[in-house]
Write an enzyme that holds these catalytic residues in place. Structure first.
Site, PDB file in Angstrom:
ATOM      1  N   THR A  74     -28.716 -39.629  -5.283  1.00 15.27           N
ATOM      2  CA  THR A  74     -29.484 -39.427  -4.052  1.00 15.27           C
ATOM      3  C   THR A  74     -30.597 -38.427  -4.316  1.00 15.27           C
ATOM      4  OG1 THR A  74     -27.586 -39.939  -2.653  1.00 15.27           O
ATOM      5  CG2 THR A  74     -29.337 -38.612  -1.652  1.00 15.27           C
ATOM      6  N   ASN A 153     -25.838 -52.271  -5.094  1.00 19.98           N
ATOM      7  CA  ASN A 153     -24.510 -51.728  -4.856  1.00 19.98           C
ATOM      8  C   ASN A 153     -23.613 -52.602  -3.987  1.00 19.98           C
ATOM      9  OD1 ASN A 153     -26.845 -50.488  -3.421  1.00 19.98           O
ATOM     10  ND2 ASN A 153     -25.256 -49.892  -1.980  1.00 19.98           N
ATOM     11  N   ALA A 202     -22.810 -39.618 -12.356  1.00 25.06           N
ATOM     12  CA  ALA A 202     -21.585 -39.727 -13.160  1.00 25.06           C
ATOM     13  C   ALA A 202     -20.425 -40.402 -12.432  1.00 25.06           C
ATOM     14  CB  ALA A 202     -21.157 -38.329 -13.609  1.00 25.06           C
ATOM     15  N   CYS A 328     -20.420 -49.314  10.476  1.00 22.30           N
ATOM     16  CA  CYS A 328     -20.024 -48.844  11.796  1.00 22.30           C
ATOM     17  C   CYS A 328     -20.920 -47.689  12.211  1.00 22.30           C
ATOM     18  CB  CYS A 328     -18.602 -48.327  11.705  1.00 22.30           C
ATOM     19  SG  CYS A 328     -17.450 -49.259  12.662  1.00 22.30           S
TER      20      CYS A 328
HETATM   21  N1  PMP Z   1     -28.159 -45.582  -5.519  1.00 22.66           N
HETATM   22  C1  PMP Z   1     -27.203 -46.538  -5.526  1.00 22.66           C
HETATM   23  C2  PMP Z   1     -27.575 -47.938  -5.897  1.00 22.66           C
HETATM   24  C3  PMP Z   1     -25.893 -46.214  -5.172  1.00 22.66           C
HETATM   25  O1  PMP Z   1     -24.955 -47.149  -5.165  1.00 22.66           O
HETATM   26  C4  PMP Z   1     -25.591 -44.871  -4.808  1.00 22.66           C
HETATM   27  C5  PMP Z   1     -24.184 -44.462  -4.406  1.00 22.66           C
HETATM   28  N2  PMP Z   1     -23.584 -45.291  -3.457  1.00 22.66           N
HETATM   29  C6  PMP Z   1     -26.607 -43.919  -4.830  1.00 22.66           C
HETATM   30  C7  PMP Z   1     -27.882 -44.309  -5.192  1.00 22.66           C
HETATM   31  C8  PMP Z   1     -26.353 -42.481  -4.467  1.00 22.66           C
HETATM   32  O2  PMP Z   1     -25.636 -41.838  -5.483  1.00 22.66           O
HETATM   33  P1  PMP Z   1     -24.953 -40.406  -5.294  1.00 22.66           P
HETATM   34  O3  PMP Z   1     -23.637 -40.677  -4.649  1.00 22.66           O
HETATM   35  O4  PMP Z   1     -24.780 -39.862  -6.671  1.00 22.66           O
HETATM   36  O5  PMP Z   1     -25.856 -39.577  -4.482  1.00 22.66           O
END
Ligand code: PMP
Length: 404
Positions: A74, A153, A202, A328
């Site tokens: 993020t 994701n 990680a 939700c």
């Molecule tokens: N990008 C993608 C494609 C993700 O799947 C995620 C986590 N769900 C993130 C960014 C964010 O990662 P983090 O949990 O390390 O902030």
């Protein structure tokens, strides 16, 4: 086999015990601040960090001097987009991304839009894939950044990043890639893929939470970023803050293990995924695969079960950790924006389940999940008046629902 079963490995993963072992001394023995230059505690911590940096760089075929440690993907995504926009403001004010990116890219892009930046959100096709020709068409002489993820994701689709990287390179535009779901699972090579900035974390591949990285190309071209966090000038001034030494050491170990085991693990996960898919789809009618049939990462399966509400399914499968395609919120139950972007109807999006297979899942667990999914879907369909009507040959789209 032990219950509950964890099959939500896109959300996060269990830390590999080998990673925990590597981290432990950095809490108790080598606990120094890696920025302390005047004593052995600092030197030991720094040694651990730099050894890990090499391993983190290696998994994406980069140089260790190109790795900036962050708190996770993020933050890396925020830093890449905001850092480029601020640094290259004189060059242009247009960025290109696409609609099924993770929220940390989309919401960052929307914030930038509010601040006056032009953002193009490209569409995807029915399988979730971006068309590189659309990228070309969207480019203007003000475009400074293209940001396209490697693996989605929700549906695991692999985007054509090598083609997009080439397009960006030819036009001198920076290319950022959110490879959070890809690193450690599919081969990533920043040079081959023409990537200038790459985010990863990680905890998606058996490392600890709260530690991630942003790859920043050092030459051809040398990428510059405005920092988002000011302070002591750590990480070459791009990301200040005392380094999370045990997290970084764990991140390095997770990369090292993935590097060694990725090929065998991918093969095993594809087999388990296909066993799960066929086991379910051969026994149940009206089950639909979401996302591209073959362009997807090994552990991902996303299915819609018509006439069954995803949330009800999860309630009926409490001993199995899965994820549904509904988000939700307080007042509404919104269908997944990723599935909506593929053109999946709201009904089928609400009926979707994401299965995320990982390192610690076994064939026995997969067989148990197949059995329980079949039982649960059949039970819920038996209770569904809509399913009964559909079975009687009534086209539900033609029904006018009257309220007295
Ligand atoms: N990008 C993608 C494609 C993700 O799947 C995620 C986590 N769900 C993130 C960014 C964010 O990662 P983090 O949990 O390390 O902030």
């Amino acid at each position: 086999m032990k219950l509950p079963i964890y099959m939500d490995n896109h959300s996060t993963t269990r830390v590999d015990p080998r990673v925990v072992d590597a981290m432990l001394p950095y809490f108790t023995v080598h606990f120094g601040n890696a920025a302390s230059r005047n004593h052995s505690f600092g030197w030991d911590a720094d040694k651990g960090v730099e050894a890990a940096r090499e391993k983190v760089a290696k998994i994406i075929a980069a140089d260790s001097r190109e790795i900036i440690f962050t708190s996770g993907a993020t933050e890396s995504n925020n830093l890449a987009l905001k850092g480029v926009v601020e640094m290259y403001a004189e060059k242009g004010n247009h960025i290109i991304t696409q609609v099924t990116e993770h929220r940390s890219v989309l919401d960052t892009a929307k914030r930038l839009e509010k601040a006056g930046i032009n953002v193009t959100f490209l569409p995807v096709d029915k399988d979730g894939v971006v068309n590189p020709d659309d990228v070309i068409k969207a480019i203007t002489d003000k475009t400074i950044l293209i940001s396209i993820m490697l693996v989605n994701n929700e549906i695991g689709v692999i985007q054509p990043v090598t083609e997009i990287g080439e397009i960006a390179k030819d036009r001198g535009i920076l290319f950022h890639c959110d490879a959070t779901q890809a690193v450690g699972k599919v081969r990533v090579d920043v040079d081959m893929m023409g990537i200038d900035l790459l985010s990863f974390t990680a905890h998606k591949f058996y490392g600890p939470k709260g530690i991630g990285a942003l790859y920043m190309r050092k030459k051809n071209p040398r990428v510059r970023l405005s920092p988002m966090i000011d302070g002591g000038g750590h990480e070459r001034g791009v990301r200040s803050g005392t380094l999370n030494v045990p997290g970084i050491v764990g991140f390095g170990k997770a990369c090292e293990i993935a590097e060694d085991e990725m090929a065998d693990e991918s093969e095993r996960l594809v087999k388990l995924r296909e066993r799960l898919r066929l086991g379910i789809m051969n026994s149940l009618e009206e089950v639909y695969l979401n996302g591209h049939p073959s362009r997807r990462m090994p552990g991902n399966l996303n299915l819609s079960f018509a006439y069954v509400e995803g949330e009800s399914m999860l309630m009926g499968l409490k001993e199995i950790a899965l994820s549904s395609g509904s988000a939700c919120t307080s007042a509404t139950l919104e269908p997944s924006y990723v599935l909506s972007a593929l053109g999946v109807s709201a009904e089928l999006a609400h009926s979707s389940i994401r299965f995320g297979l990982g390192r610690f899942n076994t064939e026995e667990e997969v067989d148990y999940v197949i059995k329980r999914v079949i039982e649960t879907v059949n039970r819920l369909r038996d209770m569904s008046p809509l399913y009964e009507m559909a079975k009687e040959g009534i086209n539900l789209k033609d029904v006018s629902w009257k309220k007295d």
